[in-house]
Every structure is written in structure tokens, then in C-alpha cells.
Enzyme design. Structure first.
Site, mmCIF file in Angstrom:
data_model
loop_
_atom_site.group_PDB
_atom_site.id
_atom_site.type_symbol
_atom_site.label_atom_id
_atom_site.label_comp_id
_atom_site.label_asym_id
_atom_site.label_seq_id
_atom_site.Cartn_x
_atom_site.Cartn_y
_atom_site.Cartn_z
ATOM 1 N N LYS A 146 6.168 9.777 51.210
ATOM 2 C CA LYS A 146 7.277 10.637 50.786
ATOM 3 C C LYS A 146 6.822 11.713 49.839
ATOM 4 O O LYS A 146 7.345 12.805 49.811
ATOM 5 C CB LYS A 146 8.310 9.811 50.014
ATOM 6 C CG LYS A 146 9.281 9.075 50.844
ATOM 7 C CD LYS A 146 10.389 8.562 49.941
ATOM 8 C CE LYS A 146 10.245 7.097 49.673
ATOM 9 N NZ LYS A 146 9.700 6.698 48.417
ATOM 10 N N LYS A 158 -1.770 6.996 55.002
ATOM 11 C CA LYS A 158 -0.433 6.582 55.417
ATOM 12 C C LYS A 158 0.555 7.734 55.242
ATOM 13 O O LYS A 158 0.323 8.632 54.424
ATOM 14 C CB LYS A 158 0.015 5.354 54.634
ATOM 15 C CG LYS A 158 0.514 5.647 53.239
ATOM 16 C CD LYS A 158 1.157 4.407 52.644
ATOM 17 C CE LYS A 158 1.974 4.771 51.401
ATOM 18 N NZ LYS A 158 3.247 5.440 51.707
ATOM 19 N N LYS A 213 -3.028 7.664 44.082
ATOM 20 C CA LYS A 213 -2.049 8.639 43.589
ATOM 21 C C LYS A 213 -2.592 9.476 42.437
ATOM 22 O O LYS A 213 -2.238 10.640 42.299
ATOM 23 C CB LYS A 213 -0.763 7.934 43.162
ATOM 24 C CG LYS A 213 0.051 7.457 44.340
ATOM 25 C CD LYS A 213 1.473 7.148 43.929
ATOM 26 C CE LYS A 213 2.308 6.900 45.197
ATOM 27 N NZ LYS A 213 3.668 6.480 44.883
HETATM 28 P P1 ATP Z 1 5.755 7.537 47.597
HETATM 29 O O1 ATP Z 1 4.836 8.517 48.248
HETATM 30 O O2 ATP Z 1 6.727 8.152 46.656
HETATM 31 O O3 ATP Z 1 5.037 6.339 47.026
HETATM 32 P P2 ATP Z 1 6.255 5.997 49.939
HETATM 33 O O4 ATP Z 1 6.445 6.721 51.218
HETATM 34 O O5 ATP Z 1 4.955 5.341 49.702
HETATM 35 O O6 ATP Z 1 6.652 6.994 48.784
HETATM 36 P P3 ATP Z 1 7.674 3.809 48.723
HETATM 37 O O7 ATP Z 1 9.023 4.031 48.146
HETATM 38 O O8 ATP Z 1 6.496 3.756 47.816
HETATM 39 O O9 ATP Z 1 7.430 4.923 49.845
HETATM 40 O O10 ATP Z 1 7.682 2.490 49.596
HETATM 41 C C1 ATP Z 1 8.876 1.937 50.125
HETATM 42 C C2 ATP Z 1 8.552 0.942 51.205
HETATM 43 O O11 ATP Z 1 8.109 1.659 52.366
HETATM 44 C C3 ATP Z 1 7.449 -0.065 50.891
HETATM 45 O O12 ATP Z 1 7.840 -1.323 51.423
HETATM 46 C C4 ATP Z 1 6.258 0.453 51.636
HETATM 47 O O13 ATP Z 1 5.389 -0.587 52.045
HETATM 48 C C5 ATP Z 1 6.903 1.108 52.834
HETATM 49 N N1 ATP Z 1 6.091 2.212 53.343
HETATM 50 C C6 ATP Z 1 5.694 3.293 52.648
HETATM 51 N N2 ATP Z 1 4.976 4.117 53.419
HETATM 52 C C7 ATP Z 1 4.917 3.540 54.638
HETATM 53 C C8 ATP Z 1 4.313 3.922 55.881
HETATM 54 N N3 ATP Z 1 3.637 5.047 55.993
HETATM 55 N N4 ATP Z 1 4.447 3.087 56.933
HETATM 56 C C9 ATP Z 1 5.149 1.948 56.819
HETATM 57 N N5 ATP Z 1 5.744 1.527 55.687
HETATM 58 C C10 ATP Z 1 5.641 2.310 54.600
HETATM 59 MG MG MG Z 2 4.514 4.422 47.842
#
Ligand code: ATP
Ligand code: MG
Length: 326
Positions: free
Chosen positions: A195, A192, A110
Site C-alpha cells: 500500500k 510484495k 521499510k
Molecule cells: P504497508 O505498505 O502500509 O505496510 P501493506 O500492503 O503491507 O501496507 P498491511 O496493512 O501492512 O498492508 O498488511 C495487512 C495484511 O495484508 C497483512 O495480513 C499482510 O500479511 C497482508 N498483505 C500485505 N501485503 C500483501 C500482499 N502483497 N499479498 C498478500 N497479502 C498481503
Molecule cells: Mg505491511
């Protein structure tokens, strides 16, 4: 058995959050004592607009409920309403070693090249996450691959604290969901789906409408090889199969077999339609819940009160163990 999971209100959820975190959590409600957090203190480790953050917190509560989280059964709460999270995070910062924190790959991903400029909170994020887990005697933390390292840190900190100050914390286990555990970016399948990615075409938001979903899936990066196969060297294609697998429950090999003699375009059309069909009812429910903000606020407050009850007992034990006079 206590299980805990949380999502950051950083943006509207994407299908990776849904398939990788939210749906597995819903399934856990039956045989565990589930704590489902809105991790807003994590969200502020990167800049957030205050008005939008408030909306995202309410949205996340609505998404949890629409996906099947039952606030009567599950402790649905907001992290910042339980002050013990911040307190324990500070204490664990004194237990965690710099070297351990520096090994966390999420920070490196990040912060990228700008590591001098990002917040200290982004660096200490995994320690706050350890506090989240350890406050509730959590045994199981179902996470995606991306969070496994953080749960391992929570384990290490619990073990060290127990050794130095006496048995205080339950040592948690990371549980990685085998299928659908990792949905990849549509544009850079080696990463991956995220968000907080800057290009919205890289993810499918759970609120995207049918046309947007079709466009994004059509634009998903794949390869020009012939045939639909399950192959780790074809990550873009594998991602599409993973999405279909997450929706239908069919194995990827079986899905791929059904595309013999067909083209990537056929697969993409089917993935898009399956997504539209599975997301539409949830979108309607989320929109319905969001029209009654007061009721969402009350649900969050009630769950947070319950969490505070448990967390306050734990933080007292921690302070006592360390000799911090109560
Ligand atoms: P950010 O980019 O803000 O970190 P994020 O998409 O990584 O957002 P988080 O809120 O950090 O989402 O993670 C929430 C949950 O979603 C965690 O359990 C994480 O393992 C899961 N998760 C995040 N991205 C993925 C993905 N691409 N595939 C499957 N699970 C995911
Ligand atoms: Mg995340």
C-alpha cells in the site's frame, strides 16, 4: 478459538490485502471468534496526514464490511480506541531483546538506507503487534508471508513472559494462507505488493476503476519467454496466474494449461477483466457505506467498547503478574 487479523489504514487497500488478508478473514468468521482490527497505531509509524488518516480509518471499516465482515459476529474495532494496546506494547518492550527486534525484516525493508531517520515506532512495530495478538488470547493469526516473522516474535514474547511471570498469555500460531498468500508488485515482482509503495502503478487498489486496472495490468512487468507456464523463475507471470487463481479458485497449473498457444497479452486481458468484474460490486458497496459516516463511526465505537472489555481484563492480569500494584 480466537483468531485476529488487522490491516493498517495507510492507504486504500490493494488486491494483495484483499486476497491475502481480508477474504481469508471473512472465511474465518464461521468457525472462529474473529477480532478484526483497524490498526491505526501501526499506521502512524510512518508519517500520516491527519485528515487523510481519519478518512482511511473510515474507509477501512467500510471495506471490511463490504468484503463480508459482519460486525454482529466479528469484533470489528479500532486499535487506538483500546488503550491497553499501547500499555501492553510498552510492557513487552521491556521483555523483548534488542537483538530480536533487530532481526525483523519489515523494519529493514521499510527503513532501507534511512534507518537513522525513521521513527522509533517503525522499529518497535512488531512489539505493538505482539501486544495486539496477546491481549485477546489469540490462538490463530492468519497472515501473509510478510507478517509471519512478527507472529513468531509474539510467540517468543508470550513464552518468555509466561516463564518469567507465570502463565498469562496464550501462545499464538501463525497461519499462512497457501494460495494467493502473496501478491507481488506489478513493477518489481521480486517485491510484495504494498500500500505504501510510492508508484501507484505497482499495485491494483481495490477502488481502481476498469480503465486504470486494464492499464496497470497491461504495464505489469513479465518476461519475453514463450508460453504461459507456472515457474518460480518467471515471477511476474506467476503473479498474474496467482491473481486469477485467487479470483477463480482454479489451480495455476490448470489456468496455465488453458493458455496453450496463446500470448501473454491474452492472459493480461483476462486478468484485467476478472479483476474488474470481481471488484465492481465491492466498490459500489464501499461507496454506499461511506455516505453514512455516522453509522460507520457507531459500528467502530461499539466493537471497540467490546474489545476494551476484554483487553482491560488482560492488562490487569499482566500488571498483577509483574508486581505492578493495581
Ligand atoms: P504497508 O505498505 O502500509 O505496510 P501493506 O500492503 O503491507 O501496507 P498491511 O496493512 O501492512 O498492508 O498488511 C495487512 C495484511 O495484508 C497483512 O495480513 C499482510 O500479511 C497482508 N498483505 C500485505 N501485503 C500483501 C500482499 N502483497 N499479498 C498478500 N497479502 C498481503
Ligand atoms: Mg505491511
Amino acid at each position: 478459538m480466537r483468531a485476529l487479523t488487522g490491516i493498517q489504514p495507510t492507504n486504500i487497500l490493494h488486491i494483495g490485502n484483499l486476497f491475502g488478508a481480508l477474504q481469508p478473514a471473512v472465511a474465518l468468521q464461521h468457525d472462529t471468534d474473529l477480532a478484526m482490527m483497524i490498526v491505526d497505531l501501526h499506521a502512524i509509524t510512518v508519517p500520516q496526514d491527519p485528515k487523510t488518516l481519519r478518512e482511511r480509518i473510515l474507509f477501512l471499516a467500510a471495506a471490511y464490511i463490504a468484503a463480508g465482515i459482519d460486525p454482529k459476529k466479528t469484533m470489528l474495532f479500532q486499535q487506538s480506541q483500546v488503550s491497553a494496546h499501547s500499555e501492553l506494547a510498552w510492557i513487552l518492550q521491556t521483555v523483548c531483546r534488542i537483538g530480536e527486534a533487530e532481526r525483523m525484516t519489515q523494519f529493514k525493508d521499510k527503513a532501507g538506507e534511512k534507518s537513522e531517520k525513521v521513527s522509533v515506532g517503525l522499529f518497535t512495530y512488531p512489539i505493538l503487534m505482539a501486544a495486539d495478538i496477546l491481549l485477546y488470547d489469540t490462538e490463530v493469526v492468519p497472515v501473509g508471508e510478510d507478517q509471519k516473522q512478527h507472529v513468531e516474535l509474539a510467540r517468543d514474547l508470550a513464552i518468555r513472559f509466561n516463564r518469567d511471570f507465570g502463565e498469562t498469555f496464550v501462545v499464538p500460531k501463525p497461519v499462512i494462507r497457501q494460495s494467493g498468500a502473496r501478491i507481488r508488485s506489478l513493477l518489481e515482482p521480486e517485491k510484495k505488493m504494498s500500500k505504501s509503495a510510492t508508484n501507484a502503478k505497482s499495485y491494483i487498489s481495490i477502488m481502481d476503476d476498469a480503465d486504470v486496472i486494464r492499464k496497470k495490468i497491461r504495464g505489469a512487468v513479465t518476461d519475453s519467454e514463450d508460453g504461459i507456464t507456472v515457474d518460480d523463475s518467471r515471477l511476474g507471470l506467476k503473479n498474474l496466474l496467482t491473481i486469477l487463481h485467487a479470483i477463480t479458485g482454479q489451480s495455476m497449473v490448470d489456468i496455465a494449461a488453458g493458455y496453450e498457444g496463446k500470448a501473454m497479452k491474452n492472459l493480461k486481458d483476462d486478468v484485467a477483466e476478472a479483476l474488474v468484474l470481481s471488484l465492481e460490486p465491492m466498490q459500489a458497496e464501499i461507496n454506499g457505506l461511506l455516505t453514512n459516516e455516522d453509522s460507520l463511526i457507531a459500528i467502530i465505537a461499539e466493537g471497540s467498547q467490546k474489545a476494551k472489555g476484554l483487553a482491560d481484563v488482560k492488562i490487569k492480569k499482566v500488571k498483577q503478574a509483574m508486581g505492578l500494584l493495581l
